[in-house]
Design an enzyme around this catalytic site. Structure first.
Site, PDB file in Angstrom:
ATOM      1  N   SER A 179       0.842  -1.203   0.000  1.00 38.77           N
ATOM      2  CA  SER A 179       0.000   0.000   0.000  1.00 38.77           C
ATOM      3  C   SER A 179       0.873   1.248   0.000  1.00 38.77           C
ATOM      4  O   SER A 179       1.994   1.241   0.528  1.00 38.77           O
ATOM      5  CB  SER A 179      -0.854  -0.025   1.274  1.00 38.77           C
ATOM      6  N   TYR A 211      -1.928  -1.389  10.863  1.00 36.41           N
ATOM      7  CA  TYR A 211      -2.174  -1.958   9.530  1.00 36.41           C
ATOM      8  C   TYR A 211      -1.030  -1.594   8.578  1.00 36.41           C
ATOM      9  O   TYR A 211      -0.452  -2.443   7.898  1.00 36.41           O
ATOM     10  CB  TYR A 211      -3.517  -1.448   8.976  1.00 36.41           C
ATOM     11  N   LYS A 226       2.144  -3.814   6.544  1.00 34.62           N
ATOM     12  CA  LYS A 226       2.513  -3.767   5.117  1.00 34.62           C
ATOM     13  C   LYS A 226       4.010  -3.492   4.978  1.00 34.62           C
ATOM     14  O   LYS A 226       4.696  -4.130   4.176  1.00 34.62           O
ATOM     15  CB  LYS A 226       1.703  -2.681   4.394  1.00 34.62           C
TER      16      LYS A 226
HETATM   17  C1  UD1 Z   1      -7.056   4.504   3.981  1.00 34.17           C
HETATM   18  C2  UD1 Z   1      -6.062   4.087   5.009  1.00 34.17           C
HETATM   19  C3  UD1 Z   1      -4.878   3.483   4.309  1.00 34.17           C
HETATM   20  C4  UD1 Z   1      -5.337   2.311   3.452  1.00 34.17           C
HETATM   21  C5  UD1 Z   1      -6.412   2.763   2.485  1.00 34.17           C
HETATM   22  C6  UD1 Z   1      -7.010   1.588   1.764  1.00 34.17           C
HETATM   23  C7  UD1 Z   1      -6.441   5.659   6.867  1.00 34.17           C
HETATM   24  C8  UD1 Z   1      -5.867   6.774   7.677  1.00 34.17           C
HETATM   25  N1  UD1 Z   1      -5.683   5.223   5.846  1.00 34.17           N
HETATM   26  O1  UD1 Z   1      -6.456   5.479   3.155  1.00 34.17           O
HETATM   27  O2  UD1 Z   1      -3.916   3.072   5.248  1.00 34.17           O
HETATM   28  O3  UD1 Z   1      -4.252   1.778   2.738  1.00 34.17           O
HETATM   29  O4  UD1 Z   1      -7.460   3.404   3.197  1.00 34.17           O
HETATM   30  O5  UD1 Z   1      -7.887   2.024   0.781  1.00 34.17           O
HETATM   31  O6  UD1 Z   1      -7.523   5.183   7.129  1.00 34.17           O
HETATM   32  N2  UD1 Z   1     -12.847  10.727   3.881  1.00 34.17           N
HETATM   33  C9  UD1 Z   1     -13.864  11.580   4.251  1.00 34.17           C
HETATM   34  N3  UD1 Z   1     -14.993  11.018   4.777  1.00 34.17           N
HETATM   35  C10 UD1 Z   1     -15.157   9.682   4.955  1.00 34.17           C
HETATM   36  C11 UD1 Z   1     -14.109   8.823   4.558  1.00 34.17           C
HETATM   37  C12 UD1 Z   1     -12.967   9.387   4.042  1.00 34.17           C
HETATM   38  O7  UD1 Z   1     -13.765  12.793   4.104  1.00 34.17           O
HETATM   39  O8  UD1 Z   1     -16.205   9.252   5.459  1.00 34.17           O
HETATM   40  C13 UD1 Z   1     -11.626  11.296   3.287  1.00 34.17           C
HETATM   41  C14 UD1 Z   1     -10.386  11.001   4.096  1.00 34.17           C
HETATM   42  O9  UD1 Z   1     -10.184  11.975   5.073  1.00 34.17           O
HETATM   43  C15 UD1 Z   1      -9.305  10.989   2.996  1.00 34.17           C
HETATM   44  C16 UD1 Z   1     -10.050  10.525   1.753  1.00 34.17           C
HETATM   45  O10 UD1 Z   1     -11.439  10.715   2.034  1.00 34.17           O
HETATM   46  O11 UD1 Z   1      -8.855  12.304   2.784  1.00 34.17           O
HETATM   47  C17 UD1 Z   1      -9.803   9.063   1.428  1.00 34.17           C
HETATM   48  O12 UD1 Z   1     -10.061   8.307   2.603  1.00 34.17           O
HETATM   49  P1  UD1 Z   1     -10.025   6.705   2.609  1.00 34.17           P
HETATM   50  O13 UD1 Z   1     -10.884   6.181   1.528  1.00 34.17           O
HETATM   51  O14 UD1 Z   1     -10.311   6.260   3.999  1.00 34.17           O
HETATM   52  O15 UD1 Z   1      -8.530   6.368   2.182  1.00 34.17           O
HETATM   53  P2  UD1 Z   1      -7.149   6.830   2.860  1.00 34.17           P
HETATM   54  O16 UD1 Z   1      -7.352   7.562   4.112  1.00 34.17           O
HETATM   55  O17 UD1 Z   1      -6.344   7.488   1.794  1.00 34.17           O
END
Ligand code: UD1
Length: 338
Positions: free
Chosen positions: A124, A149, A153
């Site tokens: 990842s 997690y 990795k």
């Molecule tokens: C997350 C994990 C990462 C993992 C990846 C797998 C965290 C901190 N990191 O990445 O380790 O490899 O998923 O796909 O969880 N967001 C919102 N509202 C929500 C959900 C997300 O605003 O309800 C935003 C988050 O703040 C982020 C973006 O959307 O900026 C993407 O979030 P997410 O899909 O959870 O992925 P990552 O955080 O990049």
């Protein structure tokens, strides 16, 4: 050629199995169904017209892995089987270390003992943490991930590199950016357990009325619209990269191969851009509110994916909108099953 796919009924695993079958690999899936469902196997068969071999067991059980390798002439492995919930990994660190690392080591032991090469690890972009340079190259320095997690990795990568060097093996570490979307057939996709943590499943469930509104975690980031930026890669593009990486390992005449690839599109999209693209692609509203930043989130991450393009002849070129259309189709399919 027979390839073992661990976690082959999971989100990325199931899409990769379909691509392997399309490319005439024989596939043996092992999946303990802890985060997947049996109907995915039937759907893989329906979509591909082929029947992979399937064993439902926990890969921490060494004796069962041993029997599996006795029963099948396995010549390569793509290892997807792992726990992957970031929040949960902080609450249950030992479970995460035990599951993610024991599974890996158990399979590598069989590879060592039986003289098998061709091992692909599902890694990842979390291994880069908040990188100091953008886009992120494979040579960008790694940082200690915030989550357990993420650490599994990074540790997994270290274990595999040492394994490959000591025993002369061919390995590929694939660092995924943010996988999204579902199979164009509408029959395979992500099955979030409970309340989704990841953005796209949450957006989808909000559009479907299962969640009242999306919480956008922060709009005060130093980005164009203030929301965080990620590189969202379509899951079928991602699946195809696995086949390309495997074919490269198989074709190599070197006894030791240490491949590392970033798998992303090379483009960053903000949270608001994802929401707008979803609304446009599917003509549905996604109500949202702006909330505080989520602890542990980084501001921006997108790949330089030119190494994979040059060496694997692979490129992720499906647009965000098309990927988000397939997600909606998958949601409709799940609703039709209820
Ligand atoms: C997350 C994990 C990462 C993992 C990846 C797998 C965290 C901190 N990191 O990445 O380790 O490899 O998923 O796909 O969880 N967001 C919102 N509202 C929500 C959900 C997300 O605003 O309800 C935003 C988050 O703040 C982020 C973006 O959307 O900026 C993407 O979030 P997410 O899909 O959870 O992925 P990552 O955080 O990049």
């Amino acid at each position: 050629m027979t390839i073992l796919v661990t976690g082959g009924l999971g989100y990325i695993g199931s899409h990769t199995v379909v691509e392997l079958l399309k490319n005439n690999f024989e596939v043996v899936i092992v999946d303990d169904l802890s985060n997947s469902e049996k109907f995915i196997l039937e759907n893989i068969e329906e979509v591909s017209g082929k029947k992979p071999i399937f064993y439902p067991f926990d890969l921490r059980r060494k004796e069962l892995i041993h029997q599996l390798f006795d029963a099948h002439h396995i010549e390569g492995c793509i290892n997807f089987a792992a726990y992957k919930a970031v929040g949960e990994s902080q609450e249950k660190p030992l479970d995460y270390y035990e599951n993610n690392l024991f599974i890996l080591i158990n399979i590598l032991q069989e590879f060592k003992n039986r003289n098998i090469s061709n091992f692909i690890f599902s890694s990842s972009c979390t291994v880069y943490g908040q990188a100091d340079e953008m886009p992120i190259h494979e040579t960008t320095p790694l940082k200690m991930p915030e989550s357990v997690y993420g650490k599994t990795k990074q540790m997994g990568e270290e274990i595999i590199l040492d394994f490959a060097k000591a025993y002369h093996k061919k390995i590929s570490l694939l660092r995924y950016f943010n996988p999204i979307g579902a199979h164009p057939s509408g029959k395979l996709g992500e099955l979030p357990l409970g309340i989704p943590n990841n953005l796209v499943p949450f957006v989808t469930q909000t559009a479907a009325g299962i969640r009242k509104e999306l919480s956008i975690f922060g709009n005060d980031y130093p980005t164009l619209d203030g929301t965080a930026v990620r590189d969202y890669i379509y899951v079928v593009d991602l699946a195809k990269a696995h086949v390309a990486a495997l074919q490269k390992l198989i074709a190599s005449t070197e006894d030791t191969v240490l491949d590392i690839y970033n798998l992303g599109t090379g483009n960053g999209s903000s949270v608001l851009e994802v929401v707008q693209a979803f609304e446009k692609a599917n003509q549905v509203a996604v109500p949202y509110k702006i909330c505080d930043r989520r602890v542990g989130d980084i501001t921006i991450a997108y790949a330089n994916a030119t190494k994979a393009e040059k060496e694997l002849g692979w490129k992720a070129d499906t647009t965000l909108e098309i990927a988000l259309k397939t997600t909606w189709q998958w949601q409709k399919y799940l609703e039709s099953r209820n």
